[in-house]
Design a protein around this motif. Structure first.
Motif, PDB file in Angstrom:
ATOM      1  N   ARG A  42       0.860  -1.192   0.000  1.00  0.00           N
ATOM      2  CA  ARG A  42       0.000   0.000   0.000  1.00  0.00           C
ATOM      3  C   ARG A  42       0.891   1.236   0.000  1.00  0.00           C
ATOM      4  NH1 ARG A  42      -4.142  -0.828   4.115  1.00  0.00           N
ATOM      5  NH2 ARG A  42      -2.344  -1.258   5.393  1.00  0.00           N
ATOM      6  N   ARG A  43       0.610   2.184  -0.905  1.00  0.00           N
ATOM      7  CA  ARG A  43       1.408   3.394  -1.000  1.00  0.00           C
ATOM      8  C   ARG A  43       0.524   4.617  -1.239  1.00  0.00           C
ATOM      9  NH1 ARG A  43       4.486   0.773   1.260  1.00  0.00           N
ATOM     10  NH2 ARG A  43       6.628   0.210   0.710  1.00  0.00           N
ATOM     11  N   PHE A  44       0.896   5.737  -0.621  1.00  0.00           N
ATOM     12  CA  PHE A  44       0.198   7.010  -0.833  1.00  0.00           C
ATOM     13  C   PHE A  44       0.731   7.672  -2.105  1.00  0.00           C
ATOM     14  CE2 PHE A  44      -1.113   6.523   3.537  1.00  0.00           C
ATOM     15  CZ  PHE A  44      -2.299   7.238   3.628  1.00  0.00           C
ATOM     16  N   TRP A  45       0.545   7.016  -3.218  1.00  0.00           N
ATOM     17  CA  TRP A  45       1.112   7.493  -4.476  1.00  0.00           C
ATOM     18  C   TRP A  45       0.044   8.005  -5.434  1.00  0.00           C
ATOM     19  CZ3 TRP A  45       5.471   3.532  -6.140  1.00  0.00           C
ATOM     20  CH2 TRP A  45       6.483   3.569  -5.175  1.00  0.00           C
ATOM     21  N   HIS A  46      -1.192   8.019  -5.002  1.00  0.00           N
ATOM     22  CA  HIS A  46      -2.271   8.452  -5.895  1.00  0.00           C
ATOM     23  C   HIS A  46      -2.830   9.804  -5.454  1.00  0.00           C
ATOM     24  CE1 HIS A  46      -5.293   8.094  -8.899  1.00  0.00           C
ATOM     25  NE2 HIS A  46      -6.273   8.101  -8.031  1.00  0.00           N
ATOM     26  N   GLY A  47      -2.988  10.706  -6.391  1.00  0.00           N
ATOM     27  CA  GLY A  47      -3.542  12.020  -6.080  1.00  0.00           C
ATOM     28  C   GLY A  47      -5.059  11.988  -6.036  1.00  0.00           C
ATOM     29  N   PRO A  58      -4.089  18.922  -4.733  1.00  0.00           N
ATOM     30  CA  PRO A  58      -4.566  17.536  -4.677  1.00  0.00           C
ATOM     31  C   PRO A  58      -4.071  16.847  -3.410  1.00  0.00           C
ATOM     32  CG  PRO A  58      -2.872  17.785  -6.365  1.00  0.00           C
ATOM     33  CD  PRO A  58      -3.189  19.161  -5.843  1.00  0.00           C
ATOM     34  N   GLY A  59      -4.946  16.042  -2.829  1.00  0.00           N
ATOM     35  CA  GLY A  59      -4.539  15.255  -1.673  1.00  0.00           C
ATOM     36  C   GLY A  59      -3.832  13.991  -2.127  1.00  0.00           C
ATOM     37  N   ARG A  60      -3.511  13.149  -1.174  1.00  0.00           N
ATOM     38  CA  ARG A  60      -2.878  11.860  -1.475  1.00  0.00           C
ATOM     39  C   ARG A  60      -3.680  10.751  -0.813  1.00  0.00           C
ATOM     40  NH1 ARG A  60       2.605  10.593  -3.764  1.00  0.00           N
ATOM     41  NH2 ARG A  60       3.505  12.608  -4.285  1.00  0.00           N
ATOM     42  N   VAL A  61      -3.996   9.728  -1.602  1.00  0.00           N
ATOM     43  CA  VAL A  61      -4.685   8.550  -1.095  1.00  0.00           C
ATOM     44  C   VAL A  61      -3.886   7.321  -1.522  1.00  0.00           C
ATOM     45  CG1 VAL A  61      -6.970   9.616  -0.986  1.00  0.00           C
ATOM     46  CG2 VAL A  61      -6.217   8.519  -3.118  1.00  0.00           C
ATOM     47  N   VAL A  62      -4.269   6.168  -0.991  1.00  0.00           N
ATOM     48  CA  VAL A  62      -3.468   4.973  -1.244  1.00  0.00           C
ATOM     49  C   VAL A  62      -3.892   4.233  -2.496  1.00  0.00           C
ATOM     50  CG1 VAL A  62      -2.741   4.604   1.137  1.00  0.00           C
ATOM     51  CG2 VAL A  62      -4.898   3.619   0.359  1.00  0.00           C
ATOM     52  N   LEU A 131      -3.986  11.403 -12.256  1.00  0.00           N
ATOM     53  CA  LEU A 131      -3.733  11.830 -10.878  1.00  0.00           C
ATOM     54  C   LEU A 131      -2.704  10.966 -10.153  1.00  0.00           C
ATOM     55  CD1 LEU A 131      -7.338  12.783  -9.749  1.00  0.00           C
ATOM     56  CD2 LEU A 131      -5.370  14.303  -9.903  1.00  0.00           C
ATOM     57  N   PHE A 132      -2.146   9.985 -10.846  1.00  0.00           N
ATOM     58  CA  PHE A 132      -1.126   9.156 -10.214  1.00  0.00           C
ATOM     59  C   PHE A 132       0.113  10.012  -9.965  1.00  0.00           C
ATOM     60  CE2 PHE A 132       2.301   6.061  -9.982  1.00  0.00           C
ATOM     61  CZ  PHE A 132       1.750   5.073  -9.186  1.00  0.00           C
ATOM     62  N   LEU A 133       0.545  10.121  -8.703  1.00  0.00           N
ATOM     63  CA  LEU A 133       1.652  11.008  -8.348  1.00  0.00           C
ATOM     64  C   LEU A 133       2.968  10.280  -8.146  1.00  0.00           C
ATOM     65  CD1 LEU A 133      -0.253  13.296  -5.826  1.00  0.00           C
ATOM     66  CD2 LEU A 133       0.237  13.747  -8.239  1.00  0.00           C
ATOM     67  N   GLY A 134       2.912   9.009  -7.789  1.00  0.00           N
ATOM     68  CA  GLY A 134       4.128   8.242  -7.615  1.00  0.00           C
ATOM     69  C   GLY A 134       4.865   8.534  -6.326  1.00  0.00           C
ATOM     70  N   TYR A 135       6.105   8.091  -6.295  1.00  0.00           N
ATOM     71  CA  TYR A 135       6.925   8.153  -5.087  1.00  0.00           C
ATOM     72  C   TYR A 135       7.226   9.591  -4.666  1.00  0.00           C
ATOM     73  CZ  TYR A 135      10.994   8.147  -2.085  1.00  0.00           C
ATOM     74  OH  TYR A 135      11.842   8.395  -1.047  1.00  0.00           O
ATOM     75  N   ALA A 136       7.254   9.799  -3.359  1.00  0.00           N
ATOM     76  CA  ALA A 136       7.802  11.002  -2.732  1.00  0.00           C
ATOM     77  C   ALA A 136       8.210  10.587  -1.319  1.00  0.00           C
ATOM     78  CB  ALA A 136       6.778  12.133  -2.696  1.00  0.00           C
TER      79      ALA A 136
END
Length: 196
Positions: A42-47, A58-62, A131-136
């Motif tokens: 599970r990763r918070f990589w989606h906007g 945009p927020g971040r969701v999993v 909206l996919f934001l990827g790694y941070a």
């Protein structure tokens, strides 16, 4: 795979939730079980520019990222008959409104039960989604979450409720990604409150 295709010839269906579904399914179901799926992290990589953010912030969701060595804990909901059709209609709007989502059938292992896993439907945001934001880093994601709010509420609420679920329902499971981001977001909030 279209979600409705999984119903063909079946009297019931399991749906696996790993984000907001764990505390807010918002559809009728027969029963639910806590457990995990393998092969994903599970990763918070989606906007999110609707529920937990907007176009400016945009927020971040999993979402789920494939990883053979990982597992993701959550809740599976069993739906049957009319419940199954209604829940899929609802989830197709809630989970795939912006496109770029896959639906897959995965093996779900209920906690404390031995034997064969059950097949469950899961929604996964992909890199194809705009909206996919990827790694941070956790600090960057935590800051973004602390500063974002959408039509369903503050992004921090989403993060805190997911962390609370893991602490209460899966206390033996370590989710460093989730808890490091929670700590980073809370540090941002503390700085903002101290500046007031």
């Amino acid at each position: 795979m279209k979600p409705q295709d999984v119903l063909a010839g079946k009297s019931s269906l399991w749906i696996f939730g790993y984000g907001s579904l764990v505390w807010k399914p918002d559809f009728k179901y027969k029963r639910s079980k806590v457990g995990y799926i393998g092969g994903y992290k599970r990763r918070f990589w989606h906007g999110d520019n609707f529920h937990r953010g907007n176009d400016e912030r945009p927020g971040r969701v999993v979402t789920l990222i494939e990883d053979d060595d990982a597992s993701t804990w959550g809740v599976a909901f069993e739906v049957s008959g009319a419940q199954a059709e209604e829940s899929l209609k609802y989830l197709n709007v809630r989970e795939t409104m912006c496109g770029g989502y896959l639906t897959k059938m995965v093996d779900f292992f209920p906690e404390g039960e031995e034997g064969a896993p059950v097949q469950a439907l899961v929604y996964i945001a992909t890199k194809d989604n705009p909206l996919f934001l990827g790694y941070a880093t956790p600090e960057v994601i935590g800051f973004q979450i602390a500063m974002s709010q959408g039509k369903s509420g503050h992004n921090l609420e989403y993060l805190r409720r997911l962390a609370e679920f893991m602490r209460q329902r899966c206390p033996r499971v370590r989710d460093d990604h989730l808890f490091h981001i929670e700590a980073a977001a809370l540090r941002v909030v503390a700085v903002l409150l101290a500046a007031q």
